[in-house]
Design an enzyme around this catalytic site. Sequence first.
Site, PDB file in Angstrom:
ATOM      1  CB  CYS A  94      -1.033  -0.113   1.204  1.00 26.67           C
ATOM      2  SG  CYS A  94      -1.972   1.329   1.188  1.00 26.67           S
ATOM      3  CB  CYS A  95       4.133   2.118   2.064  1.00 24.65           C
ATOM      4  SG  CYS A  95       3.282   2.649   3.654  1.00 24.65           S
ATOM      5  CB  CYS A 176      -2.315   6.899   6.047  1.00 24.55           C
ATOM      6  SG  CYS A 176      -1.067   7.283   4.763  1.00 24.55           S
ATOM      7  CB  CYS A 179      -0.687   3.067   9.154  1.00 23.77           C
ATOM      8  SG  CYS A 179      -1.278   2.102   7.904  1.00 23.77           S
ATOM      9  CB  CYS A 202       6.293   4.663   4.337  1.00 25.89           C
ATOM     10  SG  CYS A 202       7.122   5.937   3.460  1.00 25.89           S
TER      11      CYS A 202
HETATM   12  S1  SF4 Z   1       0.722   4.311   5.780  1.00 24.48           S
HETATM   13 FE1  SF4 Z   1      -0.870   2.918   5.634  1.00 24.48          FE
HETATM   14  S2  SF4 Z   1      -2.546   3.780   4.631  1.00 24.48           S
HETATM   15 FE2  SF4 Z   1      -0.703   5.064   4.273  1.00 24.48          FE
HETATM   16  S3  SF4 Z   1      -0.061   4.216   2.295  1.00 24.48           S
HETATM   17 FE3  SF4 Z   1       1.271   3.100   4.011  1.00 24.48          FE
HETATM   18  S4  SF4 Z   1       0.024   1.348   4.416  1.00 24.48           S
HETATM   19 FE4  SF4 Z   1      -1.422   2.770   3.132  1.00 24.48          FE
END
Ligand code: SF4
Length: 221
Positions: A94-95, A176, A179, A202
């Site tokens: 996701c990151c 975010c 998280c 990240c």
């Molecule tokens: S911090 Fe969490 S929601 Fe944001 S991009 Fe990374 S995994 Fe996705």
Amino acid sequence: MLEDTAKECITWAIGKFPNLKMSTGLNVSGQVLIDLAAKAGYQGELLFVDTGYHFPETVKLFSELDQRYPEITFRTLSADSATEDLYLSEPEKCCQINKIDPLQAYLADTRTDAILNARTRASSPTRRDLQMVEAGPTYRINPLTLWSQNDLDTYLAANEIPPHPLYELGFTSMGCWPCTRAIKPGEDPRSGRFVGQGRLECGIWSKPTIAEISHAKENLK
Ligand code: SF4
């Protein structure tokens, strides 16, 4: 002293890198850097990667700062297509998709040679050896390397800059909403990030390879 050094660093970067940019995650260190950069004469772009999962207060702050610093061009980057709640199953992916790829693609497309960044050594155990200048395909210039959290707080207060509204609620490192949590007194400022994921970064500021660093240094001569 810290302020003078940071300004000198920014001024040096403005003169050294014709295609300098600045990025922000809208932490208090980012707010300090934006203000210092504006005072040092930076008139380039400020990049903010909108992952689609930011707190509404973060998105609102970005547009408020746009009004405060008209000499800087505020630019929002985002992934080409939405990812369905990937943070639940594959947060690192996701990151990668929502944060890292949009920034890296933009830096490559615009041939950005250096980027101002507000990381500090004090902000995370993973940053204790952070250097003010990091060589790589895009140089990273970190003028606030030696600033403590107290230094950042003092600067914002002295310059009448209201911090991110969630900061005083314990969100000492902004990320975010899925998280990130507020920290408790005595916890490390970074411990509210990537909750339950066993990581503190990240990956957006991963170290370049030795070959990339050597190549970058050759090109800069
Ligand atoms: S911090 Fe969490 S929601 Fe944001 S991009 Fe990374 S995994 Fe996705």
